[in-house]
Structures are given as structure tokens and as C-alpha cells.
Design a protein around this motif. Structure first.
Motif, PDB file in Angstrom:
ATOM      1  N   ASP A 135       0.904  -1.242   0.069  1.00  0.00           N
ATOM      2  CA  ASP A 135       0.082  -0.108   0.123  1.00  0.00           C
ATOM      3  C   ASP A 135       1.002   1.299   0.024  1.00  0.00           C
ATOM      4  O   ASP A 135       0.610   2.204   0.658  1.00  0.00           O
ATOM      5  N   ASP A 141      -0.254   9.119  -0.229  1.00  0.00           N
ATOM      6  CA  ASP A 141      -1.507   9.793   0.016  1.00  0.00           C
ATOM      7  C   ASP A 141      -1.471  10.457   1.430  1.00  0.00           C
ATOM      8  O   ASP A 141      -1.891  11.553   1.547  1.00  0.00           O
ATOM      9  N   VAL A 183      -2.075   2.828 -16.730  1.00  0.00           N
ATOM     10  CA  VAL A 183      -2.995   4.040 -16.752  1.00  0.00           C
ATOM     11  C   VAL A 183      -3.005   4.518 -18.189  1.00  0.00           C
ATOM     12  O   VAL A 183      -2.100   4.185 -19.263  1.00  0.00           O
ATOM     13  N   PRO A 187      -1.050   9.595 -13.281  1.00  0.00           N
ATOM     14  CA  PRO A 187      -1.965   9.359 -12.368  1.00  0.00           C
ATOM     15  C   PRO A 187      -2.050  10.226 -11.464  1.00  0.00           C
ATOM     16  O   PRO A 187      -1.222  10.669 -10.897  1.00  0.00           O
ATOM     17  N   SER A 189      -5.754  10.383  -9.619  1.00  0.00           N
ATOM     18  CA  SER A 189      -7.100   9.882  -9.166  1.00  0.00           C
ATOM     19  C   SER A 189      -6.697   8.536  -8.209  1.00  0.00           C
ATOM     20  O   SER A 189      -5.757   8.003  -8.283  1.00  0.00           O
ATOM     21  N   ARG A 190      -7.509   8.422  -7.346  1.00  0.00           N
ATOM     22  CA  ARG A 190      -7.504   7.362  -6.308  1.00  0.00           C
ATOM     23  C   ARG A 190      -7.428   5.940  -7.350  1.00  0.00           C
ATOM     24  O   ARG A 190      -6.865   5.114  -6.833  1.00  0.00           O
ATOM     25  N   LYS A 191      -8.443   6.092  -8.397  1.00  0.00           N
ATOM     26  CA  LYS A 191      -8.252   4.883  -9.101  1.00  0.00           C
ATOM     27  C   LYS A 191      -7.211   4.684  -9.994  1.00  0.00           C
ATOM     28  O   LYS A 191      -6.680   3.332  -9.964  1.00  0.00           O
ATOM     29  N   ASP A 192      -6.746   5.775 -10.460  1.00  0.00           N
ATOM     30  CA  ASP A 192      -5.223   5.522 -11.192  1.00  0.00           C
ATOM     31  C   ASP A 192      -4.278   5.083 -10.213  1.00  0.00           C
ATOM     32  O   ASP A 192      -3.326   4.126 -10.742  1.00  0.00           O
ATOM     33  N   ALA A 194      -4.531   3.227  -7.300  1.00  0.00           N
ATOM     34  CA  ALA A 194      -4.746   1.785  -7.076  1.00  0.00           C
ATOM     35  C   ALA A 194      -4.286   0.911  -8.540  1.00  0.00           C
ATOM     36  O   ALA A 194      -3.875  -0.053  -8.106  1.00  0.00           O
ATOM     37  N   ALA A 195      -4.549   1.330  -9.381  1.00  0.00           N
ATOM     38  CA  ALA A 195      -4.309   0.552 -10.738  1.00  0.00           C
ATOM     39  C   ALA A 195      -2.468   0.617 -10.670  1.00  0.00           C
ATOM     40  O   ALA A 195      -1.882  -0.486 -10.968  1.00  0.00           O
ATOM     41  N   GLN A 197      -0.530   0.855  -8.137  1.00  0.00           N
ATOM     42  CA  GLN A 197       0.016  -0.145  -6.959  1.00  0.00           C
ATOM     43  C   GLN A 197      -0.354  -1.363  -7.311  1.00  0.00           C
ATOM     44  O   GLN A 197       0.503  -2.359  -6.913  1.00  0.00           O
TER      45      GLN A 197
END
Length: 223
Positions: A135, A141, A183, A187, A189-192, A194-195, A197
Motif C-alpha cells: 500500500d 497519500d 494508466v 496518475p 486519481s485514487r483509481k489511477d 490503485a491501478a 499499486q
């Protein structure tokens, strides 16, 4: 589907003169015990150094760094956290440092941030050591949200220079992630994130390499 780490490594090795030449460029993160022993004043010092280097000539900051250490009392966290507004005003006129008011204020804010981490974990270093590599995006973050001016690449560069394992989303790393379909843009956004990671976690599981190796292999494979 993203390439395997073996393919990424082969691409980077081809650009850097072979496997041995590439491996020589990959530095290892510090062992956890060594990282955990770093006192909080050194974390504040490096955070400040990277903040002042951001958007500025690194060599200028490096050449003045002894002056920064003196001006901020060796980055004593307790002393810096208690800086008054008058102290900050005086530092804006201090020729020993680069006189950027917003960045100078970040020293007081990040000293308080490190004090909070020390209260929660025993030391800031313990927080950074204990945060799971799976993480790492969460650690970045947290630095962005709770620290001052530690967003973008600044927090990641601080972790890299201090020896904490992780990735830096440099221009070349981002290009590689886009090429691999992880991506479709830088990156943010949180979604980006996460991808990103998830991709690093998959490459780490495949290769049994630290995140920093994977990050640099990605960068070295661009060009």
C-alpha cells in the motif's frame, strides 16, 4: 495486459548495455532496522530539502544546505514546530537560505506533522518502516494529506533519498506505465493510483524485487 517484469528488465537491459550494467544502476533500500533508527530531525531535513528543490535548481539548494541546517537549528523537530510568526518573518530575510515564504512555513508544519507521527508510532521513522509496501500509494497519500507540500513527487523523492523502498512516478516511469496500459495519463486519481499499486504489486510478486528496483527498471526501459 502489462508485460512481465522479465520483459521489462530485458527492455531496460538492452538500453543500458546488458544485465550487469543495468543491475549496477539499481540501488537497494535500507534495511528496516537501519531506516527505523533515523531520527526525526533527519526526516524533517530531507523533507525540507526536497520541498525547496521542487521547481528549483537542485545544485543551488545543495550548495546552501549548510546554511539551511544552521538557520533551522539542525531541523530540531521540537524547535521548528514552535517557530513563531516572527521567526518565520526573520527567515524570509535570511540570506543563508532560499527565501520562499510558503516553503519556509512548511518546515513548521512538517515538524508538527512529524511530532504527530511520533506520538502515534513512537517515531516518524517507525511509521514509514511499518507502512506496508503493498500500500505504498497509501503512504504517499498520507504524506500529501497530512504533511505540507509533500504531494506530487516530493513525498516519494523524500522516501527514495532516505532509503525507504518505494516507487517514484517520474516522467519516464509514467510513460512506461502508459505504454503497459496500467494508466492512460499521469496518475492523479485514487483509481489511477490503485491501478499503479496493483501493477507494482504484481511485478514485485513475480520478481521478488523491491519497488525501487521495479520503478527504476521501468524508467530505464523508456527511450
Amino acid at each position: 495486459m502489462a508485460a512481465s517484469f522479465a520483459d521489462l528488465h530485458a527492455r531496460a537491459a538492452a538500453r543500458k548495455g546488458g544485465d550487469a550494467a543495468l543491475e549496477a544502476l539499481l540501488t537497494n533500500p535500507k534495511p528496516a532496522a537501519e531506516l527505523a533508527a533515523i531520527p526525526d530531525d533527519r526526516w524533517l531535513s530531507d523533507m525540507t530539502r526536497r520541498i525547496f528543490q521542487s521547481g528549483f535548481n537542485w545544485k543551488v539548494i545543495d550548495s546552501k544546505w549548510d546554511g539551511f541546517e544552521a538557520a533551522f537549528w539542525g531541523f530540531d523537530v521540537g524547535r521548528c514546530a514552535l517557530m513563531s510568526d516572527e521567526d518565520l518573518d526573520a527567515l524570509v530575510s535570511d540570506s543563508r537560505i532560499v527565501r520562499n515564504g510558503a516553503k519556509i512555513r512548511s518546515v513548521r508544519e512538517n515538524a508538527a506533522f512529524l511530532q504527530d507521527l511520533a506520538a502515534e508510532y513512537g517515531s516518524a521513522a517507525k511509521c514509514f518502516v511499518e507502512w506496508p509496501a503493498e500500500d505504498y500509494a497509501g503512504l504517499l497519500d498520507m504524506l500529501k494529506k497530512r504533511g505540507s507540500r509533500l504531494g506530487g513527487r516530493v513525498g516519494a523523492i523524500t522516501m527514495r533519498f532516505m532509503g525507504r523502498d518505494g516507487y517514484v512516478l517520474s516522467e519516464d516511469v509514467v510513460k512506461a506505465l502508459i505504454r503497459e496500459g496500467v494508466v492512460d495519463k499521469e496518475p492523479s486519481s485514487r483509481k489511477d493510483m490503485a491501478a499503479v499499486q496493483a501493477a507494482f504489486n504484481a511485478w514485485a510478486a513475480e520478481s521478488e524485487r523491491p519497488l525501487s528496483h521495479i520503478s527504476r527498471v521501468l524508467a530505464f526501459g523508456v527511450g
